[in-house]
Each structure stands twice: as C-alpha cells, then as structure tokens.
Design an enzyme around this catalytic site. Structure first.
Site, PDB file in Angstrom:
ATOM      1  N   ASP A 136      37.469  45.585  48.566  1.00 44.36           N
ATOM      2  CA  ASP A 136      36.854  44.940  47.480  1.00 44.36           C
ATOM      3  C   ASP A 136      37.436  43.381  47.656  1.00 44.36           C
ATOM      4  OD1 ASP A 136      39.142  45.396  46.591  1.00 44.36           O
ATOM      5  OD2 ASP A 136      38.594  45.654  44.747  1.00 44.36           O
TER       6      ASP A 136
HETATM    7  C1  LAN Z   1      46.933  46.414  43.988  1.00 37.84           C
HETATM    8  C2  LAN Z   1      46.486  44.929  43.807  1.00 37.84           C
HETATM    9  C3  LAN Z   1      45.119  44.629  43.964  1.00 37.84           C
HETATM   10  C4  LAN Z   1      44.060  45.793  43.781  1.00 37.84           C
HETATM   11  C5  LAN Z   1      42.761  45.354  43.879  1.00 37.84           C
HETATM   12  C6  LAN Z   1      42.159  44.634  44.783  1.00 37.84           C
HETATM   13  C7  LAN Z   1      42.474  44.354  42.664  1.00 37.84           C
HETATM   14  C8  LAN Z   1      41.888  46.586  43.479  1.00 37.84           C
HETATM   15  O1  LAN Z   1      40.351  46.517  43.376  1.00 37.84           O
HETATM   16  C9  LAN Z   1      42.220  47.651  44.506  1.00 37.84           C
HETATM   17  C10 LAN Z   1      43.528  48.226  44.513  1.00 37.84           C
HETATM   18  C11 LAN Z   1      44.597  46.974  44.587  1.00 37.84           C
HETATM   19  C12 LAN Z   1      44.733  46.667  46.148  1.00 37.84           C
HETATM   20  C13 LAN Z   1      45.866  47.490  44.177  1.00 37.84           C
HETATM   21  C14 LAN Z   1      46.233  48.803  44.354  1.00 37.84           C
HETATM   22  C15 LAN Z   1      47.762  49.074  43.603  1.00 37.84           C
HETATM   23  C16 LAN Z   1      48.944  47.956  43.863  1.00 37.84           C
HETATM   24  C17 LAN Z   1      49.173  47.796  45.264  1.00 37.84           C
HETATM   25  C18 LAN Z   1      48.149  46.876  43.059  1.00 37.84           C
HETATM   26  C19 LAN Z   1      47.901  47.065  41.547  1.00 37.84           C
HETATM   27  C20 LAN Z   1      49.663  45.822  43.056  1.00 37.84           C
HETATM   28  C21 LAN Z   1      50.645  46.567  43.083  1.00 37.84           C
HETATM   29  C22 LAN Z   1      50.325  48.015  43.016  1.00 37.84           C
HETATM   30  C23 LAN Z   1      51.435  48.921  43.984  1.00 37.84           C
HETATM   31  C24 LAN Z   1      50.703  50.142  44.263  1.00 37.84           C
HETATM   32  C25 LAN Z   1      52.702  48.772  43.269  1.00 37.84           C
HETATM   33  C26 LAN Z   1      53.664  49.769  43.608  1.00 37.84           C
HETATM   34  C27 LAN Z   1      53.770  51.221  43.246  1.00 37.84           C
HETATM   35  C28 LAN Z   1      53.238  52.370  43.524  1.00 37.84           C
HETATM   36  C29 LAN Z   1      53.028  53.378  43.092  1.00 37.84           C
HETATM   37  C30 LAN Z   1      53.318  52.517  45.252  1.00 37.84           C
END
Ligand code: LAN
Length: 643
Positions: free
Chosen positions: A376
């Site tokens: 996305d």
């Molecule tokens: C994110 C940040 C971006 C987000 C979007 C692009 C907004 C979304 O549309 C798809 C998923 C994604 C890429 C996403 C997935 C989960 C993340 C990476 C996070 C929320 C930022 C931090 C989080 C990550 C998993 C934190 C660490 C914790 C774990 C459970 C591994």
C-alpha cells in the site's frame, strides 16, 4: 483550508517529506536500553536523560506501564520499563519504582510477563532460559516447502524470531554485574533460587494474555521442550550459522536499519556476541540513532525508522484534493522530489536466499534505505505521483511507475486481496501458534482491506493514464475481495488504523473508484453503519478498544481523524449532502484552532489488534481533505445538480 495548508507547508522537511514522531508502544525503549546493556554500553547522557523523562512520563497512575502510552498496565511493559530505569541509574528505592514493584509483584513479577518480556530478561540474565518456551534455531533448517517453515511467517514476526532463535540457541546472556544481581532480587515475589522454571513457562498474568495460548501451541511447546533436552550439538551449530547468515542478509538489505526496532536491537546484540567489536557492531551502532525520537516529553525509540513516505504520499493527496495545489506548488514540488528519491530501484541482495520477495519498483513506509517496500505504500506513492503529473510536478518517469505497478501486481493474493510486504505465504491456521501473548494476527501476512483498496486505486489510476495496461482482471479481483469482506453491519474492519471507520473509508473509496454507484446496497449499508455511530454533536469517535474488542467502541469525545474518515466515506457513498455529513463537517470546522491545527487526540494508528501507534501528520492531512470533499458536495447541492 488555507490555514491548514500553511500548517502542512510550514512543517515540511527540506528533503520534501513530513517526518514526525512515530512513537506510542512502550516496549521499544526498554528493549533498546537492555540491548545496549548487554553490549556493555550505555546511551549518551542526552539520550539517557531524555529516556528517563519519557519512561517516567508514561507510568500509569497505578504504578505500571501499558503496552502503549494510552493503554492499561501490563506486566510485560511494567517489568521491562522498571528494569530500563534501573539500568539507566535510578535507585531501587525511587518512589516511582516502589510503585511499579507494588504493581508487578502481586501479579507474579517477571513470572507474569508475556513471552517477549521474559526473553529480554533472559538476555540480561534476569530470567532463566529454562523458563522460556523453546525457540529452536533448527526451524530454519526445515524444508522450505513445509507450511510452517519460518520463511512463511509475516516478515515482522520472522525477523523478530530470527535473532531470538540465535540468541536462544546460544543461551546468550549479559556479563554479570552487581546491578543485575540486585535486579534478580527485585523482580520476583520469591527468592530467585526458588523459582520453578518449568512451571514458569506456562505462566502469564491475565493483563498480558490478549491472545491465549492455544492447545496446539502448548502441545508444540511440549515437543520442542523434549527436543531441547536431546538436540544434536552439530545440528545446532549449523542452525546457528544459518541464522547468522540470514541476519547478515537482513542487515545488508536494510543498510543496518533492519525491518523494525526490535530486530534492529536484537541483531546488534547478536553481532556483539558473534563478533565482538567487529565491523557489523559498528555498522549497527551507527544506525541506532535513526530510531531515536527526541520529543517534548523526552526521548524514545520510534516504531519504525520513520513514516516519511506514507505521510508524504498522503500530504500530497490531501493538498491536491482540497484544491490547495496552486497555493502549495513549491511544497508539492519538494514532495515530488522526495517521492522520486525514495523508490526502491533494485531487488534486495540475494533475495531468494534471504526469503525476500523482489523489491524493485516498490516504495517503503519510511525511506529507500530501509529496503522493505510495501504494497500500500507503493500504491499511495503511485497515486500521489499521478496526481502531481497534471501539475507538472511528478518526477518519477513512467517506466519506473510501470515497475511500481509490476511490484503491486506481483503481490496480489489468490483471494484477490493484498497483504502488506509479501504475498500470503503461510496458511491461516498458523495463527493458532502465535506465541506472543500480547498481539493477535502476527503469524501470517494475509489480505487486508486497506492494502487491497490502495492497490486497486493505484491500478485504476494507472490504467486511466495507460489504457493499454493489462490490469483489468487484477482490479476486478481486488474489488471483489472488497465486496466480499463487508461485514453484516455494513462496515469493514481496519487493521492498521482505528478501526471500523478506517477500514470502511478504505473499502468504500476503493469500490467507488472502481465504479460502484451511490444507490448500490453495499454503499447504502456502509453509510447507514456510519450514520448509526454518529454522536449527538455531529462528530465520530472510535478508540483502540474497537480493535481489541472487534466492535465499535466510542471514546468520551469526538475525534477529528475518525470524523474525517467517516465524512469522506459519506461523501464517497453519495451522502455528502446528507444532514449527517453537514453536521460532521460543521463539527470538524469548529474544531480547527486559530493556528490552523486540530487539537491533539488519542492515537489513530494500531498494529496487531492491540497496540496503538501515533501518526503525527494524520491531524494535518485528513481534516482539510475531508472538509474540502464535504464542501465540494455541498456546492454541488447548492447549484442544484447533486443527487
Ligand atoms: C506498520 C507501519 C506501516 C503500516 C501501513 C503501511 C500503514 C499498513 O497499511 C500496513 C502495515 C504497516 C506496514 C505496519 C505493520 C506493523 C508495524 C511494522 C507498523 C505498525 C509499524 C510498527 C509495526 C511493527 C510490527 C512493530 C513491532 C512489533 C511486532 C509485533 C513485531
């Protein structure tokens, strides 16, 4: 609208992006402090003082710390933040720490923590490895074809468990210090020597058990426990080598930024133990500050190296949609240059060896150096570039946009939807083996309504510019996925924003872009759902509890971000001239401050159903966007040409 535009203009970075706070979770800073301690280092004074201030600022009134800055206390984050404060030099008799102990000791102390907390404690020598559910690195040596090979896990999950497996396999442990000996006395309700570690494995405090451990997981843990007793030393050595090679692969593909803050810290610790003072350690330390956020309430570790690409793509769309392009040409031009600079132009090194999907043409969430493009984020960047095109401000050549489209197409799932970083690799039943306790849906990267809508919209925009592009079928399958995932109440459940308002906004904009017309029952049901949740004062409000409980949960006051998503959805469903939309618009307009900003409100981002995360630009991007759409349909109505 002009004032809102000026706020965006003023807050743009010189590189053309918007870069802000991406904090919220409260387990990241303590992992950073613990990681540095294992590496025999301490943060520099300014970071240490800032972190102390930040950790103290987010202690709950009951003495504990929540999973994130707004949630109730967990043993996981309370024990880790307690340990972090102690490692940063706070005395055990400090008032805040006494209150923390009074909160966690009756809940079992460290024994009540969810699994990741126990792992970090084991690394510090504050918890016995025997008290952990086994994490055998040998899993990486299994045939790739198996449905539970680690390469099939969601990339964030597997990248956290990769260094964990290496560290577990080595029973890695910080060098002993007098402070650690003191901590072993402080973290448990009984003397450390008397802890029953075998029993401790199965223990988790109710506060930390969001995703209960299934019978399947418990059975697997028992089998793995037996394996730990009899495992072959030679095989373990091979498995550790394999993990280390994959860790190197991740480091190189991300310029040592790593996919996220947790594997960033753990990979650094791995190298400290594998090659003390080696070039890998140096490279890691250089990139650690990328994750540090200096904010008004102190210093913290961000949830990602930034959210720049995401925020910039949305800022462009908001400025253009709200008719502010003329007054913001310089801003948009700079944003266009940022988009150009941050596209990933090559596949990651040895992609197949490192279980990586080809990256060429994609955009990441943060910066190109991060190296992990997302479905996305790529779609929003393509949409932004195509909006800049008629203004003469798009700098990304069409050959490169075509690569981005190719990247998006390569990620479509069999069910017609799109996941985040990769195609769905593992079966859904892997979720039953989620060992994290505190998160849900971390095992498999499956299709999401947000990613699917964004990708469909980007493909539609691309096919309008390039009618010869062969994207009709992927678009149709994506639209079908969106239609199929509507819930009986007319909503869609979001996964990365709070929650039904977010999911419904994405689904409806995707479907309408794909040609669905206002009278369609799908849209009528979506509009009715939102109208049913509008508040007395015309606003909408949704809280993180919506994500946790998987039903709409209102907050005590209206939220500008929720109201914006709801308003944009109503406009898209053809209800822009409804009383509901007018009242929502009036509420949103009245809430704007004299400085052009909307006042702070609870976090609107979420991940894995349980943890809130802060999106710094949402309050600058969505309200003006929604207001302009609402005003626009008001004008159409006034001119007598509306629905
Ligand atoms: C994110 C940040 C971006 C987000 C979007 C692009 C907004 C979304 O549309 C798809 C998923 C994604 C890429 C996403 C997935 C989960 C993340 C990476 C996070 C929320 C930022 C931090 C989080 C990550 C998993 C934190 C660490 C914790 C774990 C459970 C591994």
């Amino acid at each position: 609208m002009a004032r809102a535009r000026d706020v965006l203009r003023r807050t743009q970075e010189v590189d053309g992006s918007w870069k802000g706070d991406y904090g919220g979770p409260l387990f990241l800073s303590p992992m950073y402090v613990a990681g540095l301690y294992v590496m025999g280092r301490a943060p520099e004074a300014r970071v240490r003082d800032g972190m102390l201030a930040h950790l103290r600022a987010h202690q709950n009134a009951d003495g504990g710390w929540g999973l994130d800055e707004e949630s109730p206390s967990l043993v996981f984050t309370t024990v880790l933040n307690y340990v972090a404060l102690r490692l940063l030099g706070v005395a055990a008799h400090d008032g805040d720490l006494l209150r923390a102990r009074a909160w966690f000791l009756p809940r079992g102390g460290a024994l009540g923590s969810s699994s990741w907390g126990k792992f970090i404690l084991a690394l510090l020598g504050l918890y016995a490895y025997d008290g952990l559910a086994p994490l055998p690195p040998e899993a990486w040596l299994l045939p790739r074809a198996l449905p539970f090979h680690p390469s099939r896990l969601w990339c964030h999950c597997r990248m956290v468990y990769l260094p964990m497996g290496w560290l577990y396999g080595r029973r890695a442990r910080a060098a002993e210090t007098p402070l650690l000996a003191e901590l072993r006395r402080e973290l448990y309700p009984m003397p450390y020597a008397e802890v029953d570690w075998e029993a401790a494995r199965a223990r988790v405090a109710p506060s930390d058990a969001y995703t209960p451990r299934s019978v399947w997981l418990r059975a697997v843990n028992r089998v793995l426990g037996l394996h730990e007793r009899i495992h072959s030393k030679r095989l373990r050595a091979r498995a550790l080598d394999e993990c280390l090679e994959l860790i190197r692969g991740e480091d190189e593909a991300t310029h040592h930024l790593c996919i996220g803050p947790i594997n960033k810290v753990l990979n650094a610790v791995v190298w400290h133990l594998a090659r003390p003072e080696g070039p890998e350690v140096r490279a890691h330390l250089e990139r650690l500050p990328d994750y540090l956020q200096h904010c008004p309430d102190g210093v913290k570790l961000n949830g990602y190296n930034s959210s720049q690409l995401w925020d910039t793509a949305f800022a462009v769309q908001s400025l253009v949609a709200s008719g502010q392009a003329d007054g913001a040409r310089d801003t948009l031009a700079r944003a266009g240059r940022f988009l150009e600079a941050e596209q990933v132009l090559e596949d990651s090194p040895c992609a197949a060896r490192n279980h990586r999907h080809p990256s060429r043409g994609g955009w990441p969430f943060s910066t190109r150096a991060h190296g992990w493009p997302i479905s996305d984020c790529t779609a929003e960047a393509v949409k932004a570039c195509l909006l800049l095109e008629p203004l003469g401000l798009n700098r990304v050549p069409h050959a490169r946009l075509a690569q981005a489209v190719g990247f998006i197409l390569s990620l479509q799932n069999r069910d017609g939807g799109w996941a985040t970083y990769e195609r769905q690799r593992g079966p859904r039943w892997l979720e039953r083996f989620n060992p994290s306790d505190v998160f849900a849906d971390i095992m498999v990267d499956a299709s999401f309504v947000e990613c699917t809508s964004a990708c469909v919209q980007a493909l539609l925009a691309w096919s309008r510019a390039h009618p010869e592009a062969r994207v009709a079928r992927p678009i149709a399958r994506g639209l079908d996925f969106l239609r199929r995932t509507q819930r009986a109440d007319g909503s869609w459940e979001g996964s990365w924003g709070v929650c039904f308002s977010y999911g419904t906004w994405f689904a409806v904009t995707g479907l309408v872009a794909g040609g669905m017309k206002p009278g369609d029952p799908v849209l009528r049901r979506a509009a009715a759902f939102l109208q049913a949740h509008q508040r007395e004062d015309g606003s909408w409000s949704e809280t993180i509890q919506s994500c946790r409980e998987r039903r709409w949960v209102d907050g005590p006051t209206g939220h500008a971000v929720t109201t914006s998503w709801a308003l944009m959805t109503l406009v898209a469903t053809g209800n822009g001239d409804s009383v509901a939309a007018q009242r929502g618009g009036a509420w949103l307009r009245a809430r704007q401050g004299a400085d052009g900003r909307w006042p702070p409100e609870p976090m609107a981002g979420v991940f894995n159903r349980s943890c809130a995360i802060h999106y710094d630009t949402y309050l600058r991007v969505f309200p003006p966007w929604a207001l302009s759409l609402a005003m626009h349909s008001d004008c159409i109505r006034a001119a007598g040409v509306g629905s």
